[in-house]
Design a protein around this motif. Structure first.
Motif, short mmCIF file in Angstrom:
data_model
loop_
_atom_site.label_atom_id
_atom_site.label_comp_id
_atom_site.label_asym_id
_atom_site.label_seq_id
_atom_site.Cartn_x
_atom_site.Cartn_y
_atom_site.Cartn_z
N VAL A 10 -9.43 25.20 -40.15
CA VAL A 10 -8.74 24.89 -38.89
C VAL A 10 -9.72 24.27 -37.90
O VAL A 10 -9.49 23.20 -37.34
CB VAL A 10 -8.08 26.15 -38.27
CG1 VAL A 10 -7.48 25.83 -36.91
CG2 VAL A 10 -7.01 26.71 -39.20
N VAL A 11 -10.86 24.94 -37.72
CA VAL A 11 -11.86 24.46 -36.76
C VAL A 11 -12.30 23.04 -37.11
O VAL A 11 -12.45 22.18 -36.24
CB VAL A 11 -13.06 25.43 -36.71
CG1 VAL A 11 -14.24 24.80 -35.99
CG2 VAL A 11 -12.67 26.74 -36.02
N ALA A 19 -13.57 27.44 -31.71
CA ALA A 19 -13.50 28.71 -32.43
C ALA A 19 -12.11 28.92 -33.02
O ALA A 19 -11.12 28.40 -32.50
CB ALA A 19 -13.82 29.88 -31.49
N CYS A 20 -12.06 29.65 -34.12
CA CYS A 20 -10.79 30.07 -34.69
C CYS A 20 -10.96 31.50 -35.19
O CYS A 20 -11.95 31.81 -35.86
CB CYS A 20 -10.39 29.14 -35.84
SG CYS A 20 -8.75 29.53 -36.52
N VAL A 80 -6.68 27.79 -25.11
CA VAL A 80 -6.55 28.79 -26.18
C VAL A 80 -5.10 28.84 -26.65
O VAL A 80 -4.17 28.90 -25.83
CB VAL A 80 -6.99 30.18 -25.67
CG1 VAL A 80 -6.69 31.25 -26.72
CG2 VAL A 80 -8.48 30.18 -25.34
N VAL A 81 -4.89 28.76 -27.96
CA VAL A 81 -3.55 28.85 -28.54
C VAL A 81 -3.54 29.98 -29.56
O VAL A 81 -4.40 30.02 -30.44
CB VAL A 81 -3.14 27.55 -29.27
CG1 VAL A 81 -1.62 27.51 -29.46
CG2 VAL A 81 -3.62 26.32 -28.54
N VAL A 93 -6.85 29.75 -31.81
CA VAL A 93 -7.79 28.63 -31.79
C VAL A 93 -8.19 28.40 -30.34
O VAL A 93 -7.33 28.36 -29.45
CB VAL A 93 -7.16 27.34 -32.36
CG1 VAL A 93 -8.15 26.19 -32.29
CG2 VAL A 93 -6.70 27.54 -33.80
N ALA A 94 -9.50 28.29 -30.12
CA ALA A 94 -10.01 27.93 -28.77
C ALA A 94 -10.52 26.51 -28.85
O ALA A 94 -11.24 26.15 -29.79
CB ALA A 94 -11.12 28.89 -28.37
N LEU A 95 -10.12 25.70 -27.87
CA LEU A 95 -10.51 24.29 -27.85
C LEU A 95 -11.15 23.92 -26.51
O LEU A 95 -10.90 24.59 -25.50
CB LEU A 95 -9.29 23.38 -28.01
CG LEU A 95 -8.35 23.56 -29.16
CD1 LEU A 95 -7.02 24.12 -28.70
CD2 LEU A 95 -8.11 22.23 -29.83
#
Lengths: 119, 119
Positions: A10-11, A19-20, A80-81, A93-95
């Motif tokens: 994912v990352v 981060a994931c 963040v999702v 997931v943090a973007l």
């Protein structure tokens, strides 16, 4: 594929992902892949955000809006999702703020069932 | 354009939108336009969700992630997107689960400054 490999995938496939993680709804981290340094403690923030997921779930259920499947928080320095994987676990997931939100949601939709199969 | 007209414009331009509201971060509704009946008390749910916005703001600020500008919660029967208008007010759109999330975010981005000008 292991938890870690799925999170890594994912990352690697989402522009701007930092981060994931796979976490318990109780806020306990199962596994976390950090892609790059963003100058803030992402892991601690995710633990803190897990309480939002619990609160959203309670509110939605109390008001007949059904189970919560996804939650996102956009702040100045981080997007963040989170997506529910099972009743007890969610992935997150943090973007970076200008990261690819749509791709993150897509990758989570695809990856959640694979994580579930490993739980 | 008045608050109400601006909120109405959002509801009318987003497929699947059932409500658009301007609220204080303290949870007090300033104005709310309901488009259609969804069989649940959207206004009360939005008041409940406003506590999520406050909690997200506190967590983000405590962990140096900056101010929270947007928050979304997807549940079985409703998708809710909130966007900060000023430090004290946010606007929120509630949609059917398969409503146009992207268009809702776009319309909020465009409408928030107009609402702010009226505050």
């Amino acid at each position: 594929m292991s938890f870690r490999e799925l999170l890594q995938q994912v990352v690697q496939n989402v522009d701007g992902a930092v981060a994931c993680a796979l976490m318990g709804v109780d806020g306990i981290e199962v596994d976390c892949v950090l892609q790059e340094e963003v100058g803030l403690d992402v892991r601690t923030l995710l633990i803190e955000y897990s309480s939002l997921f619990r609160a959203a779930r309670e509110a939605a259920s109390a008001h007949e809006a059904g189970g919560v499947s996804e939650l996102s928080v956009q702040s100045e320095r981080l997007l963040v999702v989170a997506r529910l994987v099972s009743p007890e676990y969610f992935m997150v997931v943090a973007l970076e703020p200008d990261g690819n939100f749509g791709k993150a949601r897509f990758m989570m939709r695809v990856t959640a069932p694979k994580l579930l199969a490993e739980l």
